[in-house]
Design a protein around this motif. Structure first.
Motif, PDB file in Angstrom:
ATOM      1  N   UNK A   1      39.711 -10.128  25.150  1.00 19.91           N
ATOM      2  CA  UNK A   1      39.219 -11.052  24.127  1.00 19.91           C
ATOM      3  C   UNK A   1      40.059 -12.330  24.135  1.00 19.91           C
ATOM      4  N   UNK A   2      39.896 -13.152  25.167  1.00 26.31           N
ATOM      5  CA  UNK A   2      40.753 -14.347  25.267  1.00 26.31           C
ATOM      6  C   UNK A   2      40.519 -15.368  24.152  1.00 26.31           C
ATOM      7  N   UNK A   3      39.286 -15.459  23.646  1.00 24.49           N
ATOM      8  CA  UNK A   3      39.015 -16.432  22.588  1.00 24.49           C
ATOM      9  C   UNK A   3      39.805 -16.087  21.323  1.00 24.49           C
TER      10      UNK A   3
ATOM     11  N   UNK B   1      42.853 -18.416  19.888  1.00 26.50           N
ATOM     12  CA  UNK B   1      42.665 -18.988  18.554  1.00 26.50           C
ATOM     13  C   UNK B   1      43.775 -18.531  17.606  1.00 26.50           C
ATOM     14  N   UNK B   2      44.208 -17.277  17.711  1.00 29.14           N
ATOM     15  CA  UNK B   2      45.308 -16.806  16.865  1.00 29.14           C
ATOM     16  C   UNK B   2      46.601 -17.540  17.198  1.00 29.14           C
ATOM     17  N   UNK B   3      46.884 -17.722  18.474  1.00 30.73           N
ATOM     18  CA  UNK B   3      48.102 -18.414  18.858  1.00 30.73           C
ATOM     19  C   UNK B   3      48.032 -19.916  18.556  1.00 30.73           C
ATOM     20  N   UNK B   4      46.862 -20.487  18.628  1.00 25.57           N
ATOM     21  CA  UNK B   4      46.707 -21.886  18.220  1.00 25.57           C
ATOM     22  C   UNK B   4      46.954 -22.024  16.719  1.00 25.57           C
TER      23      UNK B   4
ATOM     24  N   UNK C   1      48.889 -20.070  14.866  1.00 28.07           N
ATOM     25  CA  UNK C   1      50.333 -19.942  14.649  1.00 28.07           C
ATOM     26  C   UNK C   1      51.064 -21.225  15.040  1.00 28.07           C
ATOM     27  N   UNK C   2      50.632 -21.863  16.110  1.00 31.14           N
ATOM     28  CA  UNK C   2      51.263 -23.118  16.536  1.00 31.14           C
ATOM     29  C   UNK C   2      51.039 -24.219  15.509  1.00 31.14           C
ATOM     30  N   UNK C   3      49.847 -24.288  14.953  1.00 24.99           N
ATOM     31  CA  UNK C   3      49.547 -25.294  13.929  1.00 24.99           C
ATOM     32  C   UNK C   3      50.398 -25.062  12.686  1.00 24.99           C
ATOM     33  N   UNK C   4      50.519 -23.798  12.269  1.00 26.98           N
ATOM     34  CA  UNK C   4      51.358 -23.481  11.104  1.00 26.98           C
ATOM     35  C   UNK C   4      52.804 -23.881  11.376  1.00 26.98           C
ATOM     36  N   UNK C   5      53.272 -23.605  12.585  1.00 25.22           N
ATOM     37  CA  UNK C   5      54.648 -23.986  12.926  1.00 25.22           C
ATOM     38  C   UNK C   5      54.814 -25.513  12.894  1.00 25.22           C
ATOM     39  N   UNK C   6      53.854 -26.242  13.435  1.00 24.00           N
ATOM     40  CA  UNK C   6      53.955 -27.709  13.431  1.00 24.00           C
ATOM     41  C   UNK C   6      53.917 -28.276  12.010  1.00 24.00           C
ATOM     42  N   UNK C   7      53.081 -27.706  11.160  1.00 28.92           N
ATOM     43  CA  UNK C   7      53.036 -28.148   9.764  1.00 28.92           C
ATOM     44  C   UNK C   7      54.378 -27.887   9.088  1.00 28.92           C
ATOM     45  N   UNK C   8      54.925 -26.693   9.319  1.00 29.75           N
ATOM     46  CA  UNK C   8      56.217 -26.353   8.721  1.00 29.75           C
ATOM     47  C   UNK C   8      57.324 -27.268   9.242  1.00 29.75           C
ATOM     48  N   UNK C   9      57.307 -27.523  10.535  1.00 31.27           N
ATOM     49  CA  UNK C   9      58.314 -28.409  11.114  1.00 31.27           C
ATOM     50  C   UNK C   9      58.227 -29.806  10.516  1.00 31.27           C
TER      51      UNK C   9
ATOM     52  N   UNK D   1      59.386 -23.487   3.697  1.00 31.87           N
ATOM     53  CA  UNK D   1      59.516 -22.063   4.035  1.00 31.87           C
ATOM     54  C   UNK D   1      58.391 -21.234   3.436  1.00 31.87           C
ATOM     55  N   UNK D   2      57.966 -21.596   2.239  1.00 32.17           N
ATOM     56  CA  UNK D   2      56.847 -20.898   1.608  1.00 32.17           C
ATOM     57  C   UNK D   2      55.558 -21.135   2.386  1.00 32.17           C
ATOM     58  N   UNK D   3      55.343 -22.357   2.819  1.00 32.82           N
ATOM     59  CA  UNK D   3      54.155 -22.680   3.617  1.00 32.82           C
ATOM     60  C   UNK D   3      54.153 -21.863   4.905  1.00 32.82           C
ATOM     61  N   UNK D   4      55.298 -21.752   5.558  1.00 27.79           N
ATOM     62  CA  UNK D   4      55.400 -20.983   6.791  1.00 27.79           C
ATOM     63  C   UNK D   4      55.106 -19.500   6.548  1.00 27.79           C
ATOM     64  N   UNK D   5      55.722 -18.934   5.522  1.00 32.90           N
ATOM     65  CA  UNK D   5      55.534 -17.510   5.230  1.00 32.90           C
ATOM     66  C   UNK D   5      54.083 -17.200   4.890  1.00 32.90           C
ATOM     67  N   UNK D   6      53.496 -17.984   4.018  1.00 34.93           N
ATOM     68  CA  UNK D   6      52.097 -17.746   3.654  1.00 34.93           C
ATOM     69  C   UNK D   6      51.154 -17.998   4.818  1.00 34.93           C
ATOM     70  N   UNK D   7      51.477 -18.992   5.636  1.00 37.01           N
ATOM     71  CA  UNK D   7      50.628 -19.287   6.790  1.00 37.01           C
ATOM     72  C   UNK D   7      50.646 -18.189   7.828  1.00 37.01           C
ATOM     73  N   UNK D   8      51.805 -17.594   8.052  1.00 38.99           N
ATOM     74  CA  UNK D   8      51.902 -16.518   9.030  1.00 38.99           C
ATOM     75  C   UNK D   8      51.272 -15.230   8.499  1.00 38.99           C
ATOM     76  N   UNK D   9      51.411 -14.975   7.205  1.00 39.99           N
ATOM     77  CA  UNK D   9      50.846 -13.755   6.621  1.00 39.99           C
ATOM     78  C   UNK D   9      49.351 -13.862   6.324  1.00 39.99           C
TER      79      UNK D   9
END
Length: 86
Positions: free
Chosen positions: A18-20, A24-27, A29-37, A48-56
């Motif tokens: 299931x490559x799509x 999409x999941x890794x994209x 996670x990358x977007x959440x990381x960029x927003x947090x950064x 930190x709250x944005x990162x935690x909620x975004x990952x969960x």
């Protein structure tokens, strides 16, 4: 140990089957990381709250949409996998 190896095998097969979903999941996670950064770069104290909620969020959404209780049971997972391959 057998259950661990089964789920490890599923984790390794998932990107190929299931490559799509995988990309999409890794994209996401990358977007959440960029927003947090970006938030932490501009000294926003809630980054930190944005990162935690975004990952969960994907896990919480899956639970809200009816994640089966037996999702980590090896026997039921094997039966579901065999049903989908027919």
């Amino acid at each position: 140990m057998t259950g661990f190896l089964y789920f490890l095998g599923n984790t390794l097969r998932w990107p190929v089957l299931k490559p799509k979903e995988f990309f999409s999941l890794h994209a996401y996670f990358s977007i959440i990381y960029l927003i947090t950064f970006t938030l932490s770069k501009y000294d926003v104290s809630q980054s930190n709250l944005v990162f935690t909620l975004g990952i969960l969020a994907p896990l919480l959404i899956a639970i809200g949409q009816g994640l089966p209780i037996d999702c980590l049971d090896m026997e039921s997972s094997l039966l579901k996998e065999l049903k989908t391959k027919k």
